[in-house]
Design a protein around this motif. Structure first.
Motif, PDB file in Angstrom:
ATOM      1  N   THR A  55       0.952  -1.298  -0.071  1.00 25.52           N
ATOM      2  CA  THR A  55       0.042  -0.132  -0.094  1.00 25.52           C
ATOM      3  C   THR A  55       1.014   1.263   0.110  1.00 25.52           C
ATOM      4  O   THR A  55       1.931   1.416   0.855  1.00 25.52           O
ATOM      5  N   PRO A  56       0.618   2.194  -0.803  1.00 25.10           N
ATOM      6  CA  PRO A  56       1.437   3.434  -0.807  1.00 25.10           C
ATOM      7  C   PRO A  56       1.304   4.103   0.349  1.00 25.10           C
ATOM      8  O   PRO A  56       0.273   3.974   1.146  1.00 25.10           O
ATOM      9  N   ALA A  57       2.528   4.913   0.663  1.00 27.13           N
ATOM     10  CA  ALA A  57       2.406   5.637   2.118  1.00 27.13           C
ATOM     11  C   ALA A  57       1.242   6.566   1.885  1.00 27.13           C
ATOM     12  O   ALA A  57       0.908   6.919   3.264  1.00 27.13           O
ATOM     13  N   SER A  58       0.976   7.571   0.761  1.00 23.36           N
ATOM     14  CA  SER A  58       0.019   8.439   0.786  1.00 23.36           C
ATOM     15  C   SER A  58      -1.372   7.736   1.361  1.00 23.36           C
ATOM     16  O   SER A  58      -2.237   8.495   1.820  1.00 23.36           O
ATOM     17  N   VAL A  59      -1.607   6.467   0.800  1.00 28.40           N
ATOM     18  CA  VAL A  59      -2.792   5.814   0.990  1.00 28.40           C
ATOM     19  C   VAL A  59      -2.823   5.361   2.559  1.00 28.40           C
ATOM     20  O   VAL A  59      -3.814   5.565   3.397  1.00 28.40           O
ATOM     21  N   VAL A  60      -1.660   5.135   3.109  1.00 29.58           N
ATOM     22  CA  VAL A  60      -1.525   4.677   4.639  1.00 29.58           C
ATOM     23  C   VAL A  60      -1.871   5.690   5.410  1.00 29.58           C
ATOM     24  O   VAL A  60      -2.733   5.697   6.223  1.00 29.58           O
ATOM     25  N   ARG A  61      -1.320   7.152   4.808  1.00 26.36           N
ATOM     26  CA  ARG A  61      -1.690   8.319   5.868  1.00 26.36           C
ATOM     27  C   ARG A  61      -3.181   8.592   5.776  1.00 26.36           C
ATOM     28  O   ARG A  61      -3.791   8.876   6.849  1.00 26.36           O
ATOM     29  N   THR A  62      -3.823   8.346   4.539  1.00 22.61           N
ATOM     30  CA  THR A  62      -5.220   8.900   4.614  1.00 22.61           C
ATOM     31  C   THR A  62      -5.807   7.834   5.476  1.00 22.61           C
ATOM     32  O   THR A  62      -6.910   8.185   5.967  1.00 22.61           O
ATOM     33  N   LEU A  63      -5.803   6.501   5.324  1.00 24.68           N
ATOM     34  CA  LEU A  63      -6.438   5.687   6.051  1.00 24.68           C
ATOM     35  C   LEU A  63      -6.299   5.653   7.529  1.00 24.68           C
ATOM     36  O   LEU A  63      -7.148   5.657   8.320  1.00 24.68           O
ATOM     37  N   ASP A  64      -4.885   6.077   7.829  1.00 19.24           N
ATOM     38  CA  ASP A  64      -4.871   6.547   9.486  1.00 19.24           C
ATOM     39  C   ASP A  64      -5.678   7.569   9.779  1.00 19.24           C
ATOM     40  O   ASP A  64      -6.241   7.440  10.850  1.00 19.24           O
ATOM     41  N   LYS A  65      -5.848   8.580   9.032  1.00 19.09           N
ATOM     42  CA  LYS A  65      -6.813   9.843   9.353  1.00 19.09           C
ATOM     43  C   LYS A  65      -8.171   9.174   9.512  1.00 19.09           C
ATOM     44  O   LYS A  65      -8.705   9.739  10.499  1.00 19.09           O
ATOM     45  N   VAL A  66      -8.482   8.441   8.634  1.00 16.12           N
ATOM     46  CA  VAL A  66      -9.957   7.922   8.481  1.00 16.12           C
ATOM     47  C   VAL A  66     -10.339   6.878   9.907  1.00 16.12           C
ATOM     48  O   VAL A  66     -11.132   7.222  10.425  1.00 16.12           O
ATOM     49  N   ALA A  67      -9.409   6.228  10.046  1.00 17.13           N
ATOM     50  CA  ALA A  67      -9.382   5.335  11.448  1.00 17.13           C
ATOM     51  C   ALA A  67      -9.398   6.231  12.612  1.00 17.13           C
ATOM     52  O   ALA A  67     -10.254   5.920  13.513  1.00 17.13           O
ATOM     53  N   ASP A  68      -8.682   7.215  12.601  1.00 13.17           N
ATOM     54  CA  ASP A  68      -8.623   8.099  14.033  1.00 13.17           C
ATOM     55  C   ASP A  68     -10.082   8.823  14.158  1.00 13.17           C
ATOM     56  O   ASP A  68     -10.419   9.425  15.167  1.00 13.17           O
ATOM     57  N   THR A  69     -10.951   8.871  13.071  1.00 14.05           N
ATOM     58  CA  THR A  69     -12.354   9.410  13.294  1.00 14.05           C
ATOM     59  C   THR A  69     -13.202   8.436  13.814  1.00 14.05           C
ATOM     60  O   THR A  69     -14.244   9.163  14.376  1.00 14.05           O
ATOM     61  N   PHE A  70     -12.951   7.297  13.970  1.00 14.81           N
ATOM     62  CA  PHE A  70     -14.007   6.337  14.459  1.00 14.81           C
ATOM     63  C   PHE A  70     -14.060   6.371  16.019  1.00 14.81           C
ATOM     64  O   PHE A  70     -13.026   6.576  16.691  1.00 14.81           O
ATOM     65  N   PRO A  71     -15.271   6.678  16.309  1.00 12.21           N
ATOM     66  CA  PRO A  71     -15.371   6.699  18.108  1.00 12.21           C
ATOM     67  C   PRO A  71     -14.599   5.477  19.010  1.00 12.21           C
ATOM     68  O   PRO A  71     -14.023   6.015  19.852  1.00 12.21           O
ATOM     69  N   VAL A  72     -14.413   4.494  18.390  1.00 14.32           N
ATOM     70  CA  VAL A  72     -13.529   3.433  19.168  1.00 14.32           C
ATOM     71  C   VAL A  72     -12.252   3.745  19.358  1.00 14.32           C
ATOM     72  O   VAL A  72     -11.886   3.331  20.408  1.00 14.32           O
ATOM     73  N   ILE A  73     -11.576   4.619  18.681  1.00 14.58           N
ATOM     74  CA  ILE A  73     -10.365   5.194  18.854  1.00 14.58           C
ATOM     75  C   ILE A  73     -10.456   6.737  19.321  1.00 14.58           C
ATOM     76  O   ILE A  73      -9.970   6.888  20.464  1.00 14.58           O
ATOM     77  N   ALA A  74     -11.197   7.420  18.598  1.00 12.92           N
ATOM     78  CA  ALA A  74     -11.317   8.865  18.977  1.00 12.92           C
ATOM     79  C   ALA A  74     -11.922   9.103  20.324  1.00 12.92           C
ATOM     80  O   ALA A  74     -11.415  10.374  20.874  1.00 12.92           O
ATOM     81  N   ASP A  75     -12.481   8.221  20.551  1.00  7.79           N
ATOM     82  CA  ASP A  75     -13.253   8.797  22.114  1.00  7.79           C
ATOM     83  C   ASP A  75     -12.597   7.905  23.381  1.00  7.79           C
ATOM     84  O   ASP A  75     -13.160   8.288  24.578  1.00  7.79           O
ATOM     85  N   ASP A  76     -11.574   7.187  23.093  1.00 10.01           N
ATOM     86  CA  ASP A  76     -10.998   6.637  23.948  1.00 10.01           C
ATOM     87  C   ASP A  76      -9.835   7.467  24.526  1.00 10.01           C
ATOM     88  O   ASP A  76      -8.766   7.326  24.753  1.00 10.01           O
ATOM     89  N   ALA A  77     -10.343   8.593  25.408  1.00  8.51           N
ATOM     90  CA  ALA A  77      -9.505   9.534  25.932  1.00  8.51           C
ATOM     91  C   ALA A  77     -10.035  10.286  27.271  1.00  8.51           C
ATOM     92  O   ALA A  77     -11.453  10.281  27.315  1.00  8.51           O
ATOM     93  N   ILE A  78      -9.305  10.657  28.285  1.00 12.03           N
ATOM     94  CA  ILE A  78      -9.792  11.172  29.492  1.00 12.03           C
ATOM     95  C   ILE A  78      -9.141  12.390  29.640  1.00 12.03           C
ATOM     96  O   ILE A  78      -8.130  12.879  29.273  1.00 12.03           O
ATOM     97  N   ALA A  79      -9.515  13.358  30.704  1.00 18.21           N
ATOM     98  CA  ALA A  79      -9.256  14.381  30.958  1.00 18.21           C
ATOM     99  C   ALA A  79      -8.160  14.262  32.087  1.00 18.21           C
ATOM    100  O   ALA A  79      -8.109  13.406  32.816  1.00 18.21           O
TER     101      ALA A  79
END
Length: 317
Positions: A55-79
């Protein structure tokens, strides 16, 4: 012929669109746990593409950004309070009865009995990928009583496995840190298939992809020694080095909103050249502390530690 191909493609696209609509409908009507399950299934498919070596690096970077928008990843944070930006460990050095050694770019807690670092802590940040040539060899650390030599590992069947990695030290902290990573107080016996395989993959993922996605990333890692199985050693009796039974690694980042999130891995000490599913190695920070005997983030309040450490991350980043 053209009409037949067009019709086939149209039907295929229609089926995919229909399936997508159905998935979205089910997702919208599901509870939190069911949604997380659906997200994980979708992300499994994303991982198959972004973890492929073709997979080209540019596609990996795009998919990384897509993955980070999923709540299962994005919402797993605390104050939590802001970490010390100058410290290798974000919320205080791990607490344990080890010799604390401060080096350019990283710190370790060194065990003078087993002759290994019980923990190493370092921070990586966005960089240009420039580093010096790899040093020619490992050096004894004059700050220790035992002064273990590199030759102890020769013909032992184990690599000199960095805890603070050569590459990350070089690209993020410069030549002095890269050379300091070749001190014998920064290495443990590690099977080559792990050292040059999965462990290296994770190190590079952190230094390359995670810094691009998250900016600063704090890393604390170390070995695990079994309390039930017989200890294994390499080297002569006076400077024998204990062989780990597993390795742990805890990562921490801050979100743009100032919240923190972490992920902890427990990797068995065996030949693992590659594994696309890092989520299979997820554990809680509490489990890491239980196995290592350390208190990893002592400056955090008990309330924040409880929220951060009790459960494993929902998914590997």
């Amino acid at each position: 012929m053209f009409r037949k191909v067009f019709k086939t493609c149209f039907i295929a696209c229609l089926l995919v669109l229909t399936a997508g609509v159905l998935v979205l409908a089910v997702y919208a009507l599901s509870g939190k746990s069911q949604r997380a399950g659906i997200e994980n299934v979708v992300l499994d498919g994303v991982d198959l593409v972004r973890e492929s070596p073709t997979t080209p690096a540019s596609v990996v970077r795009t998919l990384d950004k897509v993955a980070d928008t999923f709540p299962v990843i994005a919402d797993d944070a605390i104050a939590a309070p802001s970490p010390d930006p100058a410290d290798a460990s974000p919320y205080g050095d791990p607490v344990g009865p080890w010799l604390h050694l401060v080096n350019p770019g990283y710190e370790v807690g060194y065990d003078e009995v087993e002759h290994v670092p019980r923990w190493a802590a370092y921070k990586v940040m966005p960089h240009k990928g420039v580093h010096a040539a790899r040093p020619s060899g490992f050096r004894s650390d004059a700050r220790t009583y035992s002064k273990v030599r590199s030759e102890v590992y020769t013909h032992s069947g184990y690599d000199r496995g960095h805890m603070a990695p050569n590459y990350a030290m070089g690209v993020c902290h410069g030549v002095a840190a890269q050379h300091a990573s070749f001190l014998m107080t920064n290495v443990v016996p590690q099977l080559h298939g792990l050292n040059a395989g999965l462990w290296k993959d994770i190190e590079l993922r952190i230094a390359q992809r995670y810094t691009e996605r998250y900016g600063e990333v704090w890393v604390v890692n170390g070995p695990v020694f079994s309390r039930t199985e017989a200890a294994r050693y390499i080297g002569p009796a006076d400077t024998r080095v204990r062989v780990p039974d597993a390795f742990w690694m805890v990562l921490m980042t801050r979100t743009p909103e100032g919240r923190i999130r972490s992920v902890a891995f427990l990797i068995p000490h065996r030949e693992i050249w590659r594994d696309l599913d890092l989520s299979r190695y997820l554990v809680s920070i509490d489990e890491v502390e239980r196995l290592s005997g350390l208190d990893l983030f002592p400056l955090l309040s008990k309330e924040v530690q409880g929220a951060l450490e009790v459960s494993p991350a929902l998914r590997a980043w």
